[in-house]
Design a protein around this motif. Structure first.
Motif, PDB file in Angstrom:
ATOM      1  N   ASP A  10       0.868  -1.175   0.000  1.00 24.70           N
ATOM      2  CA  ASP A  10       0.000   0.000   0.000  1.00 24.70           C
ATOM      3  C   ASP A  10       0.907   1.229   0.000  1.00 24.70           C
ATOM      4  N   ARG A  11       1.084   1.808  -1.175  1.00 30.30           N
ATOM      5  CA  ARG A  11       2.014   2.917  -1.328  1.00 30.30           C
ATOM      6  C   ARG A  11       1.509   4.184  -0.642  1.00 30.30           C
ATOM      7  N   GLY A  12       0.243   4.230  -0.290  1.00 26.13           N
ATOM      8  CA  GLY A  12      -0.279   5.355   0.479  1.00 26.13           C
ATOM      9  C   GLY A  12       0.099   5.272   1.941  1.00 26.13           C
ATOM     10  N   ALA A  52       9.788  -9.673   5.985  1.00 32.20           N
ATOM     11  CA  ALA A  52       9.712  -8.266   5.582  1.00 32.20           C
ATOM     12  C   ALA A  52       8.331  -7.696   5.877  1.00 32.20           C
ATOM     13  N   ALA A  53       7.286  -8.442   5.560  1.00 29.46           N
ATOM     14  CA  ALA A  53       5.919  -7.981   5.830  1.00 29.46           C
ATOM     15  C   ALA A  53       5.695  -7.820   7.329  1.00 29.46           C
ATOM     16  N   GLU A  54       6.128  -8.804   8.089  1.00 33.56           N
ATOM     17  CA  GLU A  54       5.951  -8.745   9.547  1.00 33.56           C
ATOM     18  C   GLU A  54       6.747  -7.605  10.169  1.00 33.56           C
ATOM     19  N   PRO A  57       7.265  -1.333   9.538  1.00 38.32           N
ATOM     20  CA  PRO A  57       6.836  -0.519  10.681  1.00 38.32           C
ATOM     21  C   PRO A  57       5.435   0.067  10.548  1.00 38.32           C
ATOM     22  N   VAL A  58       4.881   0.104   9.335  1.00 40.25           N
ATOM     23  CA  VAL A  58       3.534   0.660   9.146  1.00 40.25           C
ATOM     24  C   VAL A  58       2.568  -0.357   8.553  1.00 40.25           C
ATOM     25  N   GLU A  59       2.977  -1.632   8.504  1.00 39.71           N
ATOM     26  CA  GLU A  59       2.140  -2.716   7.979  1.00 39.71           C
ATOM     27  C   GLU A  59       1.584  -2.398   6.592  1.00 39.71           C
ATOM     28  N   ALA A  60       2.472  -1.943   5.696  1.00 44.34           N
ATOM     29  CA  ALA A  60       2.058  -1.583   4.341  1.00 44.34           C
ATOM     30  C   ALA A  60       2.037  -2.772   3.390  1.00 44.34           C
ATOM     31  N   PRO A  71      -5.638 -14.682   3.350  1.00 46.79           N
ATOM     32  CA  PRO A  71      -4.544 -13.849   3.816  1.00 46.79           C
ATOM     33  C   PRO A  71      -3.433 -14.669   4.477  1.00 46.79           C
ATOM     34  N   VAL A  72      -2.212 -14.331   4.153  1.00 45.40           N
ATOM     35  CA  VAL A  72      -1.043 -14.886   4.831  1.00 45.40           C
ATOM     36  C   VAL A  72      -0.585 -13.865   5.867  1.00 45.40           C
ATOM     37  N   PHE A  73      -0.502 -12.591   5.438  1.00 43.12           N
ATOM     38  CA  PHE A  73      -0.165 -11.490   6.333  1.00 43.12           C
ATOM     39  C   PHE A  73      -0.801 -10.217   5.806  1.00 43.12           C
ATOM     40  N   PRO A  74      -1.400  -9.396   6.630  1.00 46.77           N
ATOM     41  CA  PRO A  74      -1.659  -9.684   8.026  1.00 46.77           C
ATOM     42  C   PRO A  74      -2.739 -10.746   8.152  1.00 46.77           C
ATOM     43  N   PRO A  75      -2.676 -11.527   9.211  1.00 47.38           N
ATOM     44  CA  PRO A  75      -3.688 -12.579   9.383  1.00 47.38           C
ATOM     45  C   PRO A  75      -5.056 -11.971   9.692  1.00 47.38           C
ATOM     46  N   GLU A  76      -6.080 -12.696   9.293  1.00 48.82           N
ATOM     47  CA  GLU A  76      -7.435 -12.244   9.652  1.00 48.82           C
ATOM     48  C   GLU A  76      -7.592 -12.366  11.149  1.00 48.82           C
TER      49      GLU A  76
END
Length: 77
Positions: A10-12, A52-54, A57-60, A71-76
């Motif tokens: 999420d580039r935003g 890297a996803a985990e 710092p902003v869960e992008a 979903p693999v990450f973030p988990p539901e």
């Protein structure tokens, strides 16, 4: 991990910390605006990409199974 993943940034939300590119250099790149993007929108499951996803710092970063979209990450929750 024999799965294929769909990887999105999420580039935003991305702040360009570079943590993803340093953790998984084969999975992520920073562009000239220091925004992250996946090297490929689909990739084989990878411990480095998941780390890297985990670690973002902003869960992008979002990862889903290519087949089924779970979903693999973030988990539901």
């Amino acid at each position: 991990m024999g799965d294929r993943w769909q990887i999105e940034v999420d580039r935003g939300v991305c702040i360009g910390s570079g943590l993803c590119a340093s953790t998984a250099p084969d999975g992520f790149r920073l562009d000239t605006a220091r925004q992250s993007h996946p090297v490929a929108e689909e990739a084989d499951a990878s411990e480095a990409v998941l780390a890297a996803a985990e670690g973002c710092p902003v869960e992008a970063i979002a990862i889903r199974l290519r087949d089924g979209g779970e979903p693999v990450f973030p988990p539901e929750e």
